[in-house]
Scaffold this active site. Structure first.
Site, PDB file in Angstrom:
ATOM      1  N   LYS A 280      55.304 -20.656  -1.983  1.00 28.65           N
ATOM      2  CA  LYS A 280      54.898 -21.868  -2.759  1.00 28.65           C
ATOM      3  C   LYS A 280      54.194 -23.245  -2.343  1.00 28.65           C
ATOM      4  O   LYS A 280      53.556 -23.600  -3.755  1.00 28.65           O
ATOM      5  CB  LYS A 280      55.712 -21.448  -3.608  1.00 28.65           C
ATOM      6  CG  LYS A 280      56.588 -22.472  -2.813  1.00 28.65           C
ATOM      7  CD  LYS A 280      58.092 -21.162  -3.832  1.00 28.65           C
ATOM      8  CE  LYS A 280      58.385 -20.768  -1.695  1.00 28.65           C
ATOM      9  NZ  LYS A 280      59.126 -19.652  -1.814  1.00 28.65           N
TER      10      LYS A 280
ATOM     11  N   ASP B 170      61.335 -26.996  -3.604  1.00 24.67           N
ATOM     12  CA  ASP B 170      61.153 -25.279  -4.188  1.00 24.67           C
ATOM     13  C   ASP B 170      60.384 -24.386  -5.192  1.00 24.67           C
ATOM     14  O   ASP B 170      59.306 -23.969  -5.580  1.00 24.67           O
ATOM     15  CB  ASP B 170      61.716 -24.458  -2.719  1.00 24.67           C
ATOM     16  CG  ASP B 170      61.445 -23.328  -3.218  1.00 24.67           C
ATOM     17  OD1 ASP B 170      61.266 -22.420  -2.163  1.00 24.67           O
ATOM     18  OD2 ASP B 170      62.486 -22.194  -4.135  1.00 24.67           O
TER      19      ASP B 170
ATOM     20  N   ALA C 283      50.885 -10.792  13.503  1.00 24.11           N
ATOM     21  CA  ALA C 283      50.815 -11.823  14.575  1.00 24.11           C
ATOM     22  C   ALA C 283      52.565 -12.291  13.997  1.00 24.11           C
ATOM     23  O   ALA C 283      52.476 -13.331  12.560  1.00 24.11           O
ATOM     24  CB  ALA C 283      50.112 -13.137  14.610  1.00 24.11           C
TER      25      ALA C 283
ATOM     26  N   THR D  54      62.495 -13.359   7.502  1.00 20.71           N
ATOM     27  CA  THR D  54      63.390 -12.090   6.555  1.00 20.71           C
ATOM     28  C   THR D  54      62.110 -10.922   5.474  1.00 20.71           C
ATOM     29  O   THR D  54      61.928 -10.463   5.278  1.00 20.71           O
ATOM     30  CB  THR D  54      63.645 -12.910   5.508  1.00 20.71           C
ATOM     31  OG1 THR D  54      64.823 -13.799   6.355  1.00 20.71           O
ATOM     32  CG2 THR D  54      65.032 -12.341   4.878  1.00 20.71           C
TER      33      THR D  54
ATOM     34  N   LYS E 284      57.148 -24.210  -7.355  1.00 16.28           N
ATOM     35  CA  LYS E 284      56.814 -23.025  -8.287  1.00 16.28           C
ATOM     36  C   LYS E 284      56.518 -23.006 -10.036  1.00 16.28           C
ATOM     37  O   LYS E 284      55.749 -22.861 -10.333  1.00 16.28           O
ATOM     38  CB  LYS E 284      58.289 -21.974  -8.924  1.00 16.28           C
ATOM     39  CG  LYS E 284      58.577 -21.395  -7.308  1.00 16.28           C
ATOM     40  CD  LYS E 284      59.696 -20.440  -7.114  1.00 16.28           C
ATOM     41  CE  LYS E 284      60.390 -20.371  -5.621  1.00 16.28           C
ATOM     42  NZ  LYS E 284      62.093 -19.996  -5.424  1.00 16.28           N
TER      43      LYS E 284
HETATM   44  N1  HSE Z   1      64.110 -19.917  -1.291  1.00 18.37           N
HETATM   45  C1  HSE Z   1      63.904 -19.422  -2.911  1.00 18.37           C
HETATM   46  C2  HSE Z   1      65.275 -19.322  -3.148  1.00 18.37           C
HETATM   47  C3  HSE Z   1      63.419 -18.376  -2.354  1.00 18.37           C
HETATM   48  O1  HSE Z   1      65.852 -19.461  -2.867  1.00 18.37           O
HETATM   49  O2  HSE Z   1      64.442 -19.112  -4.677  1.00 18.37           O
HETATM   50  C4  HSE Z   1      61.950 -17.375  -2.520  1.00 18.37           C
HETATM   51  O3  HSE Z   1      61.062 -18.912  -3.032  1.00 18.37           O
END
Ligand code: HSE
Length: 431
Positions: A107, A203, A44, A14, A207
């Site tokens: 990240k 995630d 690649a 994406t 961050k």
């Molecule tokens: N999957 C992440 C989010 C995208 O939903 O914020 C960017 O890190």
């Protein structure tokens, strides 16, 4: 002859596709402003598109051999958009080792191995930039590193995962449909390849660890971030939150206490409906920086999705181009990080929302209340909508501010009582 910055792209998902489109659209302007042409010479990808020419840069060679692009002699800057630790980690090490600049949105890799990669970059005199790794298109890392350099940051907090925010605001709107709203977020390109990283909070934890590393200069281990997902929320939580004038938001919070210890968490909070955070909807992110002298600052914008994230990747590429392909700004500053100084649950105080789902029978409230009283936890209010006739009864007890060490001890005892249909859910309530 004009100078050219030659780019090698690892990953064509994406963000990779959006980046190729963005460079094509912006390169006439950028080449005028920079005096440097940006050109993809190699791409690649492990899963090349079925029609390999679709969206690929026209003059680039295309291969499934990732390492050949990471170390190619005709590549100046490697753009790593694979995500995950492996093979991205060894590829970034190889690229830096070959003296190439690296721009990445990864990240997970930076949170796990950032200090090591920054050291390799410094030893090699190579750039390592990762603005896109945190909050998509919001330029928050650059702001923390450069714009707040003259102040002392006390707290960095906010909505750091667009998928969770999309799901929570979608559930608030439709009063249900967790699976359907998540599928919509995935289809729109907000979610990670494995959406568990989004909904389980890892995630956002990556961050937050990076934000804290930059804001406070400490080596922040990912495991130190207390992390809870959004998966236990139910439609009934949105009903009770509404009765309290609140709405659920997943927040990451990194706070430095007066003695320098750090309190780090990613979890669902019930925020007040009139707060700034309640107005951040869908895939948008918001990061609040509180400083000793300047006060509070808020950055909000598109935190997920191919195009916004690609703008942050391109900004890093432009910074390297401006510096003539040179080492750029040191990723975490030039100093080695200070050792991590963790704060504990006793340092975390908030009013709480406790939701119980029980098999109804007389005496439940009395038993819960006596456990809370024994731990000196003060009840503020009890909410029980009339759910008569159902075998599982959900109700809510809200608490006056309590520290989480004491609350944790009470919750262990509460959870051991015999009438629960599921474990109690505890959410902090935030102004
Ligand atoms: N999957 C992440 C989010 C995208 O939903 O914020 C960017 O890190």
């Amino acid at each position: 002859m004009r100078a050219t910055l030659r780019l090698g792209l690892l990953g064509f998902g994406t963000v990779g596709k959006a980046l190729v489109r963005l460079v094509e659209a912006e390169s006439p302007r950028l080449s005028r402003q920079l005096g440097v042409d940006l050109r993809f010479v190699a791409v690649a990808s492990r899963a090349l598109p079925r029609k390999p020419t679709d969206g690929l840069p026209p003059d680039a060679r295309v291969t499934e051999d990732l390492l050949s692009v990471a170390t190619a002699s005709d590549v100046d800057v490697v753009v790593e958009l694979l995500g995950g630790l492996d093979p991205a980690g060894p590829l970034v090490v190889a690229a830096l080792g070959a003296g190439k600049g690296v721009v990445t949105a990864n990240k997970a890799l930076l949170a796990a191995r950032g200090t090591e990669l920054a050291r390799i970059a410094r030893d090699q005199g190579a750039a390592l930039s990762f603005e896109a790794a945190v909050a998509g298109g919001i330029p928050i890392l650059r702001a923390i590193r450069e714009s707040f350099a003259g102040d002392r940051i006390d707290t960095v907090s906010g909505i750091l995962n667009g998928t969770c925010n999309f799901v929570l605001t979608g559930m608030a709107r439709t009063e249900g449909g967790y699976g359907g709203v998540l599928a919509e977020a995935q289809a729109l390109g907000y979610a990670e390849a494995d959406p568990a990283a989004d909904v389980e909070g890892t995630d956002a934890a990556c961050k937050l660890a990076l934000l804290a590393r930059l804001a406070f200069g400490q080596e922040v281990p990912l495991e130190a971030v207390r992390t809870e997902g959004i998966t236990r929320l139910q439609p009934v939580d949105f009903v009770y939150a509404g009765m309290l004038g609140r709405t659920p938001r997943q927040l990451g919070i990194a706070r430095r206490l007066a003695d320098g210890r750090l309190l780090l968490s990613v979890r669902t909070h019930l925020v007040s409906n009139d707060s700034m955070l309640a107005s951040v909807e869908g895939p948008f992110n918001a990061v609040q920086v509180s400083t000793a002298r300047g006060g509070d600052f808020v950055f909000s914008g598109r935190g997920a999705g191919g195009e916004p994230t690609a703008t942050a990747v391109l900004a890093d590429i432009v910074e390297i181009a401006r510096r003539d392909g040179g080492s750029g700004v040191p990723p975490f500053g030039t100093e080695a990080p200070a050792p991590f100084a963790p704060a504990g649950p006793a340092d975390s105080v908030a009013p709480f929302y406790l939701r119980f789902v029980v098999r109804d029978r007389p005496g439940i409230l009395a038993e819960l209340a006596s456990v809370l009283a024994r731990h000196d936890v003060n009840v503020d209010a009890v909410f029980q909508a009339p759910w008569s006739g159902k075998s599982a009864l959900p109700f809510v007890v809200t608490l006056e501010p309590v520290d989480e060490e004491r609350l944790g001890r009470a919750l262990v005892e509460l959870a051991a009582l015999p009438f629960h249909v599921e474990a109690p859910l505890a959410l902090p309530m935030t102004p």
